[in-house]
Write a protein that holds these residues in place. Sequence first.
Motif, PDB file in Angstrom:
ATOM      1  N   THR A 141      45.944  44.254  63.576  1.00  7.41           N
ATOM      2  CA  THR A 141      46.898  43.587  62.674  1.00  7.41           C
ATOM      3  C   THR A 141      46.645  44.096  61.252  1.00  7.41           C
ATOM      4  N   CYS A 196      47.877  43.540  58.486  1.00  7.66           N
ATOM      5  CA  CYS A 196      48.004  42.628  57.345  1.00  7.66           C
ATOM      6  C   CYS A 196      46.636  42.153  56.878  1.00  7.66           C
ATOM      7  N   GLY A 247      46.880  37.275  59.797  1.00  6.23           N
ATOM      8  CA  GLY A 247      46.319  37.508  61.121  1.00  6.23           C
ATOM      9  C   GLY A 247      46.534  36.408  62.131  1.00  6.23           C
ATOM     10  N   VAL A 248      47.579  35.616  61.922  1.00  7.71           N
ATOM     11  CA  VAL A 248      47.808  34.503  62.838  1.00  7.71           C
ATOM     12  C   VAL A 248      49.005  34.760  63.764  1.00  7.71           C
ATOM     13  N   CYS A 249      50.044  35.426  63.252  1.00  9.33           N
ATOM     14  CA  CYS A 249      51.319  35.440  63.994  1.00  9.33           C
ATOM     15  C   CYS A 249      51.532  36.657  64.892  1.00  9.33           C
ATOM     16  N   GLY A 250      50.919  37.781  64.590  1.00 10.26           N
ATOM     17  CA  GLY A 250      51.095  38.976  65.425  1.00 10.26           C
ATOM     18  C   GLY A 250      52.303  39.831  65.065  1.00 10.26           C
ATOM     19  N   THR A 251      53.077  39.456  64.047  1.00  9.33           N
ATOM     20  CA  THR A 251      54.274  40.219  63.683  1.00  9.33           C
ATOM     21  C   THR A 251      53.944  41.675  63.340  1.00  9.33           C
ATOM     22  N   CYS A 252      52.823  41.899  62.671  1.00  7.86           N
ATOM     23  CA  CYS A 252      52.511  43.237  62.159  1.00  7.86           C
ATOM     24  C   CYS A 252      51.776  44.114  63.178  1.00  7.86           C
ATOM     25  N   VAL A 268      55.874  42.125  58.291  1.00  7.24           N
ATOM     26  CA  VAL A 268      54.843  41.083  58.278  1.00  7.24           C
ATOM     27  C   VAL A 268      55.502  39.713  58.204  1.00  7.24           C
ATOM     28  N   SER A 269      54.704  38.721  58.531  1.00  5.97           N
ATOM     29  CA  SER A 269      55.193  37.354  58.379  1.00  5.97           C
ATOM     30  C   SER A 269      54.079  36.500  57.772  1.00  5.97           C
ATOM     31  N   CYS A 270      53.052  36.167  58.545  1.00  3.21           N
ATOM     32  CA  CYS A 270      52.020  35.257  58.021  1.00  3.21           C
ATOM     33  C   CYS A 270      51.073  35.927  57.027  1.00  3.21           C
ATOM     34  N   GLU A 271      50.873  37.238  57.175  1.00  7.25           N
ATOM     35  CA  GLU A 271      49.939  38.015  56.345  1.00  7.25           C
ATOM     36  C   GLU A 271      48.514  37.483  56.370  1.00  7.25           C
TER      37      GLU A 271
HETATM   38 FE1  FES Z   1      51.011  37.835  60.930  1.00  3.37          FE
HETATM   39 FE2  FES Z   1      49.914  40.238  60.492  1.00  3.37          FE
HETATM   40  S1  FES Z   1      51.680  39.414  59.625  1.00  3.37           S
HETATM   41  S2  FES Z   1      49.363  38.790  61.969  1.00  3.37           S
END
Ligand code: FES
Length: 286
Positions: A271, A273, A238-243, A233-236
């Motif tokens: 997502t 997160c 729902g903004v970045c798409g990492t998860c 995860v990164s932003c946690e």
């Molecule tokens: Fe960024 Fe889920 S951690 S969208």
Amino acid sequence: LPAFSAGSHIDVHLPGGLVRQYSLCNDPAESRHYRIAVLRDAASRGGSVAMHDQVREGDTLTISEPRNHFPLEHAPHTLLLAGGIGITPLLCMAQRLRATGASFELHYATRSLARTAFRDEIAAFGDRVKLHLDDGDAAQKLDLPAVLAAQPEGTRLYVCGPTGFIDFVLSTAKARGWPADHLHLEYFGAAPQDTTGDQAFEVRLASSGQSYTVPADKTVVQALQEHGIEIMVSCEQGVCGTCLTRVLEGECDHRDLYLTDEEKAANDQFTPCCSRAKSKVLVLDI
Ligand code: FES
């Protein structure tokens, strides 16, 4: 440093273990440094306060390589609309468009002159920039319908700022018939979600067949983490798409700002997160 294109952001690892995304706001032609700008927001989830209170000049921070979910596309004219600190990726775009001799204009809505970041830098763009101050007179306020109506055919619109500002720009443009693929946006933080009606559900991992309960007060990421299953995860929020995780069965309850409406409707990824399930079980491709 690795090269970056206008609209890129980096992940910044902050003291206390938080990871936050910040847009790069220097000229993309400069690769000897990266510049970010962080508004101190006491109501934030901790990132901006950690940056202001715990990071000092000379400190070393871990960051990611730049990534770009908000790239500039070629257009006969480009309309940049910034709300507050949402100016950062758009400033970088303005620098790039000026360097390439492209046609553009930037509208920057802020609370007051005193709270306007990058004032001097922006003044250097001359009449391609219009400032709109909340505490200024009515004549200089952002008249979005008029601005949209004045754009030449084929203009692409880029907007960044608080959720309310972005939603207002998008709904106004859509109501005036702007094609969705000419509207580009970047949220820098999600609005708080109403979680009062959240229910528990099960997630099953396709690889092991093992099921886990996600309680009403935990995210999928948190519930799996308790069983030693890590999702990056990164932003946690729902903004970045990492998860982003593939979904094989079940119905998603999308809560993110990352996926498009079409991608959400496809129901084959979500997502974890922040997003949940509408069905009793979700089968995940992990
Ligand atoms: Fe960024 Fe889920 S951690 S969208």
